[in-house]
Scaffold this motif. Structure first.
Motif, PDB file in Angstrom:
ATOM      1  N   GLU A  81     -67.115  -5.972 -90.719  1.00 30.69           N
ATOM      2  CA  GLU A  81     -66.358  -7.197 -90.466  1.00 30.69           C
ATOM      3  C   GLU A  81     -65.420  -7.034 -89.264  1.00 30.69           C
ATOM      4  OE1 GLU A  81     -64.400  -7.702 -94.157  1.00 30.69           O
ATOM      5  OE2 GLU A  81     -66.195  -8.267 -95.241  1.00 30.69           O
ATOM      6  N   GLU A  82     -65.986  -6.675 -88.144  1.00 32.49           N
ATOM      7  CA  GLU A  82     -65.268  -6.554 -86.865  1.00 32.49           C
ATOM      8  C   GLU A  82     -64.390  -5.318 -86.720  1.00 32.49           C
ATOM      9  OE1 GLU A  82     -63.315 -10.291 -86.151  1.00 32.49           O
ATOM     10  OE2 GLU A  82     -65.220 -11.357 -86.078  1.00 32.49           O
ATOM     11  N   LYS A 148     -59.477  -2.771 -96.718  1.00 24.01           N
ATOM     12  CA  LYS A 148     -60.748  -3.458 -96.943  1.00 24.01           C
ATOM     13  C   LYS A 148     -61.452  -2.891 -98.180  1.00 24.01           C
ATOM     14  CE  LYS A 148     -63.052  -4.673 -93.099  1.00 24.01           C
ATOM     15  NZ  LYS A 148     -62.726  -6.106 -93.087  1.00 24.01           N
TER      16      LYS A 148
END
Length: 431
Positions: A81-82, A148
């Motif tokens: 996610e980037e 995360k």
């Protein structure tokens, strides 16, 4: 208690899981190599193996935490996610890469044990690093990965209570030279006048004269002003004094001058004081020992904190020297002239000695900003504030290193930045 099933419990594995799960996320962790114990465990559990046993929460393991010593490691950067990450996992893994092996690679400074091109002072430079090469030096990747991971973990185990850390701002002040003109001895003072004239620096000549006659304050002696500033913004700064012998790269005045002793004692009444280890002590443990003893005697407190002047930091020798001399807190983990997170983190961590394969008692406090005359003032303010924002998002510690010299009236831009940081983050300062 989270139970982790793995094929082998190694010192690397224990170190990394304890850091990522317990210290950063507040999840107590235990390990087992027995399948039946794991299956019988009815509480929170995860597997750390190549193939999950069933549909349990699992992270596919890379081999790094099961190895010993140093070898070439194959690294391919991907994105989660980037956010850049490496050591990819397959779709059976609950997260797309081995967060533990990648964190160990960053925190242990694995890449600094591999052959590299040194700079003129024998240092490892930012340009040599994976983070620089792949453009993630200015974000604390390890802490971002942890946040995360936490999100995925909590979705799977909603009843688990995790600790919330608080963001902190930690300013540090290097004192390589306490006074610009005072207490320098006759020869150094005369030499200074001669250099001023030789280089046509007449304003400096007048300045030096006025300070020596007591008509003006010494420009570097801004400690009372700094203490007042820190009181105003309710911030505790750490000060690091250079008290080694005069040498090519170490220019402080003698520690035997009463005024210098008084200054250090005075600062230590208000703030935490540590040693700015001299350039020469980098290779000579005897000098480091002598400097520690000097500071000990001056402040009458045990000296536990240290920073290496010029960020002379070589893995693992310098840290082994610190441990031998019973330092417990190091503040050298960062780059001299490049902004960013050298170990990929904005959280303190224990130094893991790969040569000995043990977690040591030395706590490393990373910083991401250090003043260097070459840094471009305008751009830098923006980048520094951006890094502070990144650290705030993960509730880490934003640590920045300044010099008393830089915070003197001569460097208005840096002083302005220093005050702005205090204003912006004073409520989050280290108490």
């Amino acid at each position: 208690m989270l139970l982790v099933y793995t094929k082998k419990i190694t010192p690397r594995l224990r170190y990394t899981f304890k850091h990522v799960l317990t210290r950063i996320l507040g999840i107590p962790v235990d390990f087992t190599t027995k399948i039946e114990t794991f299956i019988a465990h009815n509480e929170v559990k995860m597997s750390y193996v190549k193939q999950p046993l069933g549909d349990e929460f699992s992270v596919r393991s890379h081999d790094l935490l099961f190895q010993q010593g140093i070898g070439e490691v194959d690294i391919t950067i991907q994105n989660w996610e980037e956010v850049p990450c490496f050591f990819p996992a397959n779709e059976k893994s609950s997260i797309p890469f081995d967060i533990f092996a990648a964190s160990f690679y960053m925190l242990s400074r694995y890449e600094e044990y591999l052959p590299y091109v040194k700079d003129e002072h024998g240092r490892y430079t930012a340009e040599e690093s994976l983070a620089y090469e792949h453009n993630f030096l200015t974000i604390p990747v390890v802490d971002i990965w942890c946040q995360k991971f936490k999100k995925v973990f909590v979705e799977r185990f909603p009843d688990v209570e995790l600790q919330e850390r608080k963001f902190k701002y930690q300013p540090m002040i290097n004192v390589p030279v306490a006074y610009a003109y005072k207490k320098r001895g006759i020869l150094r003072t005369l030499g200074g006048f001669v250099i001023d004239v030789g280089r046509f620096k007449f304003s400096r000549f007048i300045d030096r004269f006025a300070v020596l006659l007591g008509m003006r304050d010494d420009p570097y002696n801004n400690f009372d002003a700094l203490i007042a500033l820190h009181k105003k913004y309710k911030t505790k700064a750490h000060y690091f004094f250079q008290i080694g012998d005069y040498a090519t790269y170490d220019h402080n005045i003698s520690i035997y001058k009463n005024e210098f002793i008084r200054l250090i004692k005075n600062v230590s009444d208000y703030s935490k004081v540590g040693l700015l280890a001299s350039y020469a002590s980098f290779t000579e443990t005897k000098k480091l020992k002598k400097e520690k003893k000097r500071l000990n005697t001056t402040i009458n407190k045990p000296v536990k904190r240290v920073r290496q002047h010029y960020n002379m930091l070589n893995m693992p020798q310098f840290y082994r020297n610190l441990i031998d001399l019973e330092f417990t807190e190091d503040y050298s983990m960062g780059y001299e002239s490049t902004l960013g997170f050298r170990a990929g983190t904005c959280s303190p961590f224990y130094f893991y000695d790969i040569g000995l394969e043990i977690q040591t008692p030395l706590r490393v406090h990373p910083f991401c900003v250090q003043y260097n005359g070459e840094l471009h003032k305008e751009v830098v303010t923006e980048e520094i504030m951006q890094m502070a924002t990144e650290v705030q998002k993960v509730n880490g510690i934003f640590a920045a290193v300044f010099h008393n010299v830089v915070l003197s009236e001569r460097n208005a831009a840096w002083k302005h930045l220093y005050i702005n940081l205090l204003k912006a983050y004073s409520n989050a300062a280290h108490h």
